[in-house]
Motif scaffolding. Structure first.
Motif, PDB file in Angstrom:
ATOM      1  N   LEU A  14       0.830  -1.207   0.000  1.00 20.14           N
ATOM      2  CA  LEU A  14       0.000   0.000   0.000  1.00 20.14           C
ATOM      3  C   LEU A  14       0.864   1.257   0.000  1.00 20.14           C
ATOM      4  N   MET A  15       1.956   1.215   0.775  1.00 17.70           N
ATOM      5  CA  MET A  15       2.824   2.389   0.865  1.00 17.70           C
ATOM      6  C   MET A  15       3.532   2.653  -0.459  1.00 17.70           C
ATOM      7  N   LYS A  17       2.465   2.597  -3.256  1.00 16.15           N
ATOM      8  CA  LYS A  17       1.620   3.305  -4.228  1.00 16.15           C
ATOM      9  C   LYS A  17       1.760   4.819  -4.103  1.00 16.15           C
ATOM     10  N   PHE A  18       2.422   5.275  -3.048  1.00 16.22           N
ATOM     11  CA  PHE A  18       2.570   6.722  -2.870  1.00 16.22           C
ATOM     12  C   PHE A  18       3.696   7.253  -3.743  1.00 16.22           C
ATOM     13  N   PRO A  19       3.594   8.538  -4.117  1.00 18.66           N
ATOM     14  CA  PRO A  19       4.642   9.110  -4.961  1.00 18.66           C
ATOM     15  C   PRO A  19       5.974   9.112  -4.225  1.00 18.66           C
ATOM     16  N   ILE A  21       7.839   6.698  -3.249  1.00 19.37           N
ATOM     17  CA  ILE A  21       8.183   5.572  -2.383  1.00 19.37           C
ATOM     18  C   ILE A  21       8.314   4.306  -3.221  1.00 19.37           C
ATOM     19  N   LYS A  24      11.369  -0.899  -1.962  1.00 18.48           N
ATOM     20  CA  LYS A  24      12.342  -1.119  -0.894  1.00 18.48           C
ATOM     21  C   LYS A  24      12.100  -0.161   0.267  1.00 18.48           C
ATOM     22  N   ILE A  29       9.894   1.232   5.700  1.00 10.53           N
ATOM     23  CA  ILE A  29       8.922   1.950   6.527  1.00 10.53           C
ATOM     24  C   ILE A  29       8.123   0.954   7.360  1.00 10.53           C
ATOM     25  N   MET A  90       1.526  21.967  -4.316  1.00 10.61           N
ATOM     26  CA  MET A  90       2.921  22.032  -3.888  1.00 10.61           C
ATOM     27  C   MET A  90       3.563  23.317  -4.417  1.00 10.61           C
TER      28      MET A  90
END
Lengths: 200, 200
Positions: A14-15, A17-19, A21, A24, A29, A90
Motif C-alpha cells: 500500500l505504501m 503506491k505513494f509518490p 516511495i 524497498k 517503513i 505544492m
C-alpha cells in the motif's frame, strides 16, 4: 517472498503506491513500525483519515484547504487583481515560501497532456476563465515543458478576448549556478532575455 | 507554513519520522491522499495497525514474524547447524533472495555503537551466544564498518571458548563493477584475498 510476514508485505504494498516511495523504502517503513510504540501508529492511522476527512479543494482557487474558501482566498490583505496560475498545491507552497507574491492563486490540478489522456475538462480551467474576467494580471508559474506550454497556450487562447494582462515567470540562469552546468535551452533563453545593465 | 491545512501538515510531520522520508516527500504523500478514495485510506490505516498488532520478533532468531517461531526457524529443511548473523531483518530478505543460503539466521537488531549509546545488551547477542553452542558454523553477514567490526569482534571474543567455526562474507569487487569505480579499501582487500586460477 519467504521471510516477510503477510501484514508487513501488505502495508509495504500500500505504501509503495505513494509518490516517491519505491518497494524497498516501503518495506523499510513497514519494518520500522516494530520499534515504535503502538500509540504512535494509532496517531498516524488517525492522521491519514483526518487528512482524507478534513482537507478538500478550495471552491474558489482549487488549492487544498480545511476552510472554505481557503486562507489565501479569504485574506483581505492579498491583492485580488493578480492571480498566479500553478499546476498543483505544492507549487503554491513553493511560491509562498519566497514571500514576494501577494496576489491570489489558481491551482489547475495538473497540466493538459493528451498522451496521458488529460484534457482541459479534467483540470480547473473553466473556473479560472471566469475568475480571469475580474482581474488585471494572470501570472503563469508553470514549467516550460511540452505539457506546460500546451496548457498555457490553451488558456491564453481561451482568454484572447479578455483584457487581462498575462505574464509568465522569467526564464534564466538559476541564482548561484555555474554556467557550465546550465542546460543549453536555459542558457539560450537567458541570452535572448538578457537584461540591460543601466548606468548610475 | 501559510497555505498548508493543519491536518495535512500533521500527517506530513508524522510521515517524515520514517526512514528515507524527507519533509518534502512526506508532504507530497500527504497531498496525494486527496486524489485517492477514502476506502484506500481506511485500508492503509488498518494496515499500519495490523503490522503493529500482528508482527513481532521471533523468540528464537529475532527476525520479524507473525508466527512463533518464524517460518525460517520452523522449516525442517533448513540446516540448523549453520547460523547467519545479520544486523537487521532487511538483511535476511536480501540473503533469502539469493537462494544460496540454507541455514538459519540470527538478527542482532543493530550493531554495537558506543557513539550512539548502543551496547551489547541493547542487541540480541546473549541469545546468539546460547544458540552458538549447538551449531557448527556461524557466518557473519555484516558490513565491515567500524560498528560492524566492533560487533563481530565482541561476539568472536565471547565465543572464544566455543568450538564453533566462524566465517564472514567474502570481500571483493562487486560483480559487474568497473575497477575504476571500486573504492581503495575494497580493491586492496580484493588483491589481498585474490583467488588462485587453477589450470584444467
Amino acid at each position: 517472498m519467504s521471510g516477510i510476514p503477510p501484514s508487513l508485505e501488505k502495508l509495504a504494498e500500500l505504501m509503495a503506491k505513494f509518490p516517491g516511495i519505491g518497494r524497498k523504502s516501503a518495506r523499510r517503513i513497514a519494518f520500522s513500525l516494530l520499534d515504535r510504540p503502538r500509540e504512535d501508529i494509532i496517531l498516524l492511522a488517525r492522521a491519514f483519515l483526518d487528512v482524507k476527512d478534513n482537507v478538500r479543494r478550495c471552491p474558489v482557487c482549487n488549492h487544498i484547504t480545511e476552510s472554505e474558501p481557503c486562507d489565501i482566498c479569504q485574506n483581505p490583505r492579498r491583492d485580488s487583481s493578480v492571480i498566479c496560475v500553478v499546476k498543483d498545491s505544492m507549487d503554491v507552497l513553493a511560491i509562498e515560501k519566497t514571500t514576494v507574491f501577494h496576489g491570489k492563486y489558481h491551482v489547475l490540478g495538473g497540466l493538459i497532456s493528451p498522451l496521458n489522456g488529460i484534457g482541459p475538462d479534467d483540470l480547473s480551467i473553466e473556473p479560472l476563465l471566469i475568475r480571469a474576467k475580474e482581474i488585471h494580471e494572470l501570472v503563469f508559474a508553470i514549467n516550460s515543458s511540452v505539457e506546460g506550454e500546451m496548457t498555457m497556450h490553451y488558456i491564453r487562447k481561451m482568454l484572447s478576448n479578455c483584457p487581462v494582462s498575462i505574464s509568465y515567470l522569467a526564464r534564466g540562469i538559476p541564482i548561484g549556478s555555474d554556467l557550465e552546468f546550465v542546460d543549453d535551452a536555459t542558457l539560450a533563453r537567458a541570452l535572448q532575455s538578457r537584461i540591460e545593465l543601466k548606468g548610475e
